[in-house]
Design a protein around this motif. Sequence first.
Motif: not given
Length: 766
Positions: A271-295
């Motif tokens: 479903d992802i490959g056919t775009l039947k399921l549109p999705g996001c990648f939610a890693m970055t936070e307002t206060g922790h851009g590059s510091n993913v370990q500190g989210i």
Amino acid sequence: MTPSLYTPNLLRFLPVIYIAWADAILNRAELDEINKIIQKQSWLTEDEQIQLAEWLNPINPPSPSEIKGWLLLIQSSAKNLPRESKESLIKLAANMATVGIHETDETLEKNLQALEEIELALGILGSEHHRMIPDIFESSITDSEKFVEASLFDVKQLTTYLDGTQAETISRIKSIITRPEFKYLGNPTLPEYRQKVLEWCKTLASNKIGSLAYPEAYGGEGDMMKYFTAMEVLSYHDLSMVIKFGVQFGLFGMSVYLLGTEKHHKKYLRDIGTLKLPGCFAMTETGHGSNVQGIETTATYNKENDTFIINTPTDQAQKEYIGNAALHGQMATTFAQLIIDDVHYGVAAFLVPLRDKQGNLLSGIEIEDCGAKLGLNGVDNGKIKYDHVSIPKENMLDRFASVDENGNFQSSISSDNKRFFTMLATLVGGRIGIPRAGLSAAKSGLTIAIRYGNSRKQFGPSGKLEIPILNYRTHQRRLMPLLANAYALHFALQYLTDRYVNKSEADSREIESLAAGLKAYSTWNTTETLQTCREACGGKGYLAENRFAALKADTDIFTTFEGDNTVLMQLVAKGRLTEFKQEFHDINIFGIVKYVAEIAGTSILSKNPIVIRKTDPEHLLDSEFHLEAFQYREKSILTSAANRLKHHLDQGVDSFDAFNLCQYHMINVGHAYIERVVLQEFQNSIKTTPDRLKPILKKVCQLYALSTIEKNKGWYLEHDYMEGVKTKAIRRMVNDLCLDLRKDAVALVDAFDIPDECISAPIAIA
């Protein structure tokens, strides 16, 4: 004064005086100097001196009609002179008085001496009179007129070589993005643009471009190389489409594929490959851009009902800049701190539903549209907040960590840190797709600027037609090194992609470092290239129709997403400092630094007094000299950074503070390493190049090497690796290479084979 009253002496002075007034070059100092020269000429009669003074009077200058009359008289008097009598302004002036007018007894030598003094006082350039007095002078073709498009290699053969094993995939994607439905929108509104980008992505999905990297069992081709090729080729088109494509099929889809297990693959990948399921990648936070370990986002396990509670505890913890979030995303791979029984187990990834099939937000989900941006406005970026959102246990992407049936944490990797970096390492592909996309944008900019520079004419030799602006040294100097960079990065990114696709556990750390460095180096180069190309096209480059506005705006963010470039270069440097750790039983930082210092100290080439001054062309163009110079700089900077770091640590400075104090040197470590890799892989690629293409690619490689050395010449001079006589010779050689490549420039950008429908810049399409 009528023509019949012009004495031979006055007639001889007339050409230089005409040029002075016609070009408006007379100033008070020049007039005073000329009058002094005239007053010294005792052989001039009093009436002649008075007449000359009147002609040179700034208070009562000659009228436009009088100046035009002088021109006609000069042309009439000189038209029957033999060619050798009008090769120069002085010869013309000396000889024209003999035509149709009785010659005086004044000697020719006195005439010539006075005329030469006046010409010198006026500062008239050697050939300036050719332009100012047309239809008289004849001259040979100038060097600036000679260099036109005249490449000697087969453009199609070079295209085939650049495409390599991916020629079929490249052709397949080009056939899609050149269809009528992919025509660029003129000046769309934000909603129109976002909708069109979604439609384009759906078309790509329906043609199975989005699922190229997924296993065949889930509708894909199981070919990661084809996916990266798709990112590169699509980037000749609209970059908003590329980023939305990358978010959907790359970040979202590949996170499910690489961080999830078979149950996730079966349920979601098709479903992802056919775009039947549109999705996001939610890693970055307002206060922790590059510091993913500190989210700060949390995922708390609820043993009572086998669920996770996803929560945004503060405004600083909201997921920000999330592509696909504002409008279209129905699910997000969300990175959060895993908590079980009040114990934190580090960052893990979870699939969190955002909307239903009708696009309505689900309970506990709050999304804010980021609105208009500097660029990429076809991508619907948004901010996501989770208010105690409950998701089933199976929505945890559990390849590296899981929760068992008893509610206990399970992982084959005991260290939270190692588990975190192992998880992120699987997602390094984004740092390959982005620089390849950026390089395509740079290639587009170079194609536009070089084609325009080849056709746009301005100024030229005196008395002749205007010449293409690409014939000017400054124009060549701006564009040719950037063209060399594009070719060098093409082969370096191919090398990186090959390494990544065929990676083993043993070299994964090196590949991560290489990907981080090339992402930074390449996207910085894209920003520089597009700005320079825009300037090289003048006002035409500023028009939206010629695409620089979109290319510059859309790629600007490339330097800070998928990792801020400055931070990435620091990661590269840390990798370089620690890559020898397997040589030690005690792998603390002291041992590593000591080893680096020792190994660099023994391996750096000794500085030969003859070599540092060597300037012969054979040496300057030698590939071994280029690579040795790059290697020397890399090792020397690495040693210097290691010594500085060790010094701070020896002084009792905290390790974090020590690295902070050395950040500037760390960045230089990263740059030197990547530049060496880029050159080395360019040289390696030439070894497998068809013989008929070797000469042109070797020349481009030489320009990349020498222009990079020239850029770093201050460092080489400071470290006594070269003397000034050598860096000056390198500068001259860069000039020569830029001039030599001018005739091949159009062919070299044509070899990129970017469809005209994608270039879509009137100034670049014949």
